[in-house]
Design an enzyme around this catalytic site. Structure first.
Site, PDB file in Angstrom:
ATOM      1  N   HIS A  12       0.862  -1.184   0.000  1.00 57.66           N
ATOM      2  CA  HIS A  12       0.000   0.000   0.000  1.00 57.66           C
ATOM      3  C   HIS A  12       0.899   1.235   0.000  1.00 57.66           C
ATOM      4  O   HIS A  12       0.787   2.080  -0.869  1.00 57.66           O
ATOM      5  CB  HIS A  12      -0.911  -0.023   1.239  1.00 57.66           C
ATOM      6  N   PHE A  35      -1.768   5.695  -8.244  1.00 58.24           N
ATOM      7  CA  PHE A  35      -1.614   5.263  -6.849  1.00 58.24           C
ATOM      8  C   PHE A  35      -0.214   5.634  -6.349  1.00 58.24           C
ATOM      9  O   PHE A  35      -0.038   6.138  -5.238  1.00 58.24           O
ATOM     10  CB  PHE A  35      -1.835   3.745  -6.838  1.00 58.24           C
ATOM     11  N   HIS A  66       0.101   9.278  -5.518  1.00 59.10           N
ATOM     12  CA  HIS A  66      -0.567   9.581  -4.245  1.00 59.10           C
ATOM     13  C   HIS A  66       0.344   9.205  -3.068  1.00 59.10           C
ATOM     14  O   HIS A  66       0.519   9.995  -2.137  1.00 59.10           O
ATOM     15  CB  HIS A  66      -1.878   8.791  -4.185  1.00 59.10           C
ATOM     16  N   GLU A  67       0.907   8.010  -3.130  1.00 63.28           N
ATOM     17  CA  GLU A  67       1.720   7.543  -1.993  1.00 63.28           C
ATOM     18  C   GLU A  67       2.977   8.389  -1.831  1.00 63.28           C
ATOM     19  O   GLU A  67       3.373   8.735  -0.718  1.00 63.28           O
ATOM     20  CB  GLU A  67       2.060   6.058  -2.156  1.00 63.28           C
ATOM     21  N   LYS A 100       1.897  12.133  -0.755  1.00 62.31           N
ATOM     22  CA  LYS A 100       1.285  12.228   0.574  1.00 62.31           C
ATOM     23  C   LYS A 100       2.241  11.774   1.684  1.00 62.31           C
ATOM     24  O   LYS A 100       2.356  12.438   2.712  1.00 62.31           O
ATOM     25  CB  LYS A 100       0.009  11.384   0.614  1.00 62.31           C
ATOM     26  N   HIS A 101       2.897  10.642   1.483  1.00 65.22           N
ATOM     27  CA  HIS A 101       3.713  10.064   2.564  1.00 65.22           C
ATOM     28  C   HIS A 101       5.220  10.236   2.320  1.00 65.22           C
ATOM     29  O   HIS A 101       5.959  10.591   3.226  1.00 65.22           O
ATOM     30  CB  HIS A 101       3.397   8.570   2.708  1.00 65.22           C
TER      31      HIS A 101
HETATM   32  P1  5GP Z   1      -3.506   6.327   1.699  1.00 65.70           P
HETATM   33  O1  5GP Z   1      -4.069   7.708   1.688  1.00 65.70           O
HETATM   34  O2  5GP Z   1      -2.018   6.285   1.654  1.00 65.70           O
HETATM   35  O3  5GP Z   1      -4.122   5.417   0.677  1.00 65.70           O
HETATM   36  O4  5GP Z   1      -3.900   5.670   3.100  1.00 65.70           O
HETATM   37  C1  5GP Z   1      -3.552   6.297   4.230  1.00 65.70           C
HETATM   38  C2  5GP Z   1      -4.766   6.448   5.077  1.00 65.70           C
HETATM   39  O5  5GP Z   1      -4.689   5.478   6.090  1.00 65.70           O
HETATM   40  C3  5GP Z   1      -4.780   7.790   5.773  1.00 65.70           C
HETATM   41  O6  5GP Z   1      -5.587   8.701   5.108  1.00 65.70           O
HETATM   42  C4  5GP Z   1      -5.347   7.486   7.111  1.00 65.70           C
HETATM   43  O7  5GP Z   1      -6.707   7.740   7.146  1.00 65.70           O
HETATM   44  C5  5GP Z   1      -5.150   6.018   7.294  1.00 65.70           C
HETATM   45  N1  5GP Z   1      -4.218   5.655   8.336  1.00 65.70           N
HETATM   46  C6  5GP Z   1      -4.558   4.817   9.322  1.00 65.70           C
HETATM   47  N2  5GP Z   1      -3.518   4.641  10.159  1.00 65.70           N
HETATM   48  C7  5GP Z   1      -2.492   5.378   9.692  1.00 65.70           C
HETATM   49  C8  5GP Z   1      -1.164   5.575  10.141  1.00 65.70           C
HETATM   50  O8  5GP Z   1      -0.695   5.027  11.136  1.00 65.70           O
HETATM   51  N3  5GP Z   1      -0.391   6.419   9.410  1.00 65.70           N
HETATM   52  C9  5GP Z   1      -0.843   7.043   8.291  1.00 65.70           C
HETATM   53  N4  5GP Z   1      -0.011   7.863   7.655  1.00 65.70           N
HETATM   54  N5  5GP Z   1      -2.105   6.851   7.821  1.00 65.70           N
HETATM   55  C10 5GP Z   1      -2.929   6.025   8.517  1.00 65.70           C
END
Ligand code: 5GP
Length: 271
Positions: A83, A138, A141-142, A145-146
């Site tokens: 993910h 995808f 986004h990753e 965002k992260h």
């Molecule tokens: P993504 O946006 O990367 O697809 O998924 C991340 C989502 O997972 C976030 O928007 C948040 O709601 C949820 N999430 C749940 N637990 C965590 C965590 O420990 N760290 C982060 N960064 N997101 C989390």
């Protein structure tokens, strides 16, 4: 330098003890679950979280096929896929979208695309939101965002994806579970404690599992900044929490709406 040598050198260079990297507070801590702040006000993250997806569960919700959606691949995807590599604070919050100037550029990860398509596929036909409010892959986004919040350990897009792939391969969760008898099945239920123990024994840290209707949907591994495994805090919401016995559904290739399921390809057009 070959791929493995490069990664060994890279991991050695950034290797410090779990709490060895200095904290770099740029601003006040904010309350709430999601902390979004411009890069200059962002304090440094505390730990990494590798989030893995179980396609057998997620693909059950597929009601539209396109070639970019790995749920529509004709060959079985009976493995956890990636993910994302997320960065978190110890207080349960996390930073997001730390550098709007660092927009995703697929050209920067050309050498990794083969691996990303197999191990880090999208499980949806929809484009994901990007940090500037647009829509993108995808991977975009990753990263935006992260990944952009992973400084000072990870500075660039290529290193973000390479590092994530390497951690994923190093801790082969699918193999660990299969070797312990946790075989994907549409009839079996497995004790959650057994799955957690199998991973604890292999990885030497406690994972976090997220479920949907009693089926494993996501499995998270946590790491110090030097990529040594550490226990994940148990911060799932009651809706995401797993019951004592969970299922690990088999992946069933989708062939929906009378449309033929085709082998996955990198093209994004609907079929
Ligand atoms: P993504 O946006 O990367 O697809 O998924 C991340 C989502 O997972 C976030 O928007 C948040 O709601 C949820 N999430 C749940 N637990 C965590 C965590 O420990 N760290 C982060 N960064 N997101 C989390």
């Amino acid at each position: 330098m070959d791929f493995l040598t490069f990664m060994s050198v890279f991991l050695l260079l950034i290797s410090t003890s779990c709490y060895g990297l200095s904290e770099n507070h740029h601003g006040d801590e904010e309350g709430g679950l999601l902390v979004v702040a411009p890069a200059k006000q962002q304090k440094e993250f505390d730990y990494f979280l590798l989030a893995l997806l179980w396609p057998g569960t997620l693909c059950q919700g597929t009601n539209h096929c396109c070639s970019a959606n790995a749920c529509c691949r004709s060959n079985a995807t009976s493995m956890f896929t990636i993910h994302g590599l997320w960065v978190n604070y110890n207080d349960g919050t996390w930073p997001a979208c730390c550098n709007n100037g660092s927009n995703f550029d697929i050209k920067k990860i050309t050498p990794l695309l083969g691996g990303l398509q197999i191990y880090w596929p999208s499980l949806s036909c929809n484009l994901e939101s990007t940090c500037d409010g647009g829509k993108g892959l995808f991977w975009a986004h990753e990263w935006e965002k992260h990944g952009t919040c992973a400084t000072p350990v990870i500075w660039d897009e290529y290193t973000y994806f390479l590092t994530t792939l390497n951690i994923y391969f190093k801790y082969n969760i699918t193999k660990i579970l299969i070797e312990e008898g946790y075989i994907p099945s549409n009839s079996e239920k497995y004790p959650l404690g057994g799955i957690v123990s199998a991973i604890q024994n292999a990885v030497r840290a406690t994972p976090l599992l997220v479920c949907s209707d009693g089926a494993v949907q996501e499995l998270r591994l946590c790491f110090c900044k030097n990529f040594e495994p550490q226990d994940c805090p148990n911060n799932v919401t009651p809706e995401e929490a797993c019951p004592r016995y969970v299922s690990l559904p088999e992946y069933v290739p989708r062939s929906l709406g009378g449309k033929r399921s085709i082998p996955w390809s990198s093209n994004r057009e609907a079929i």
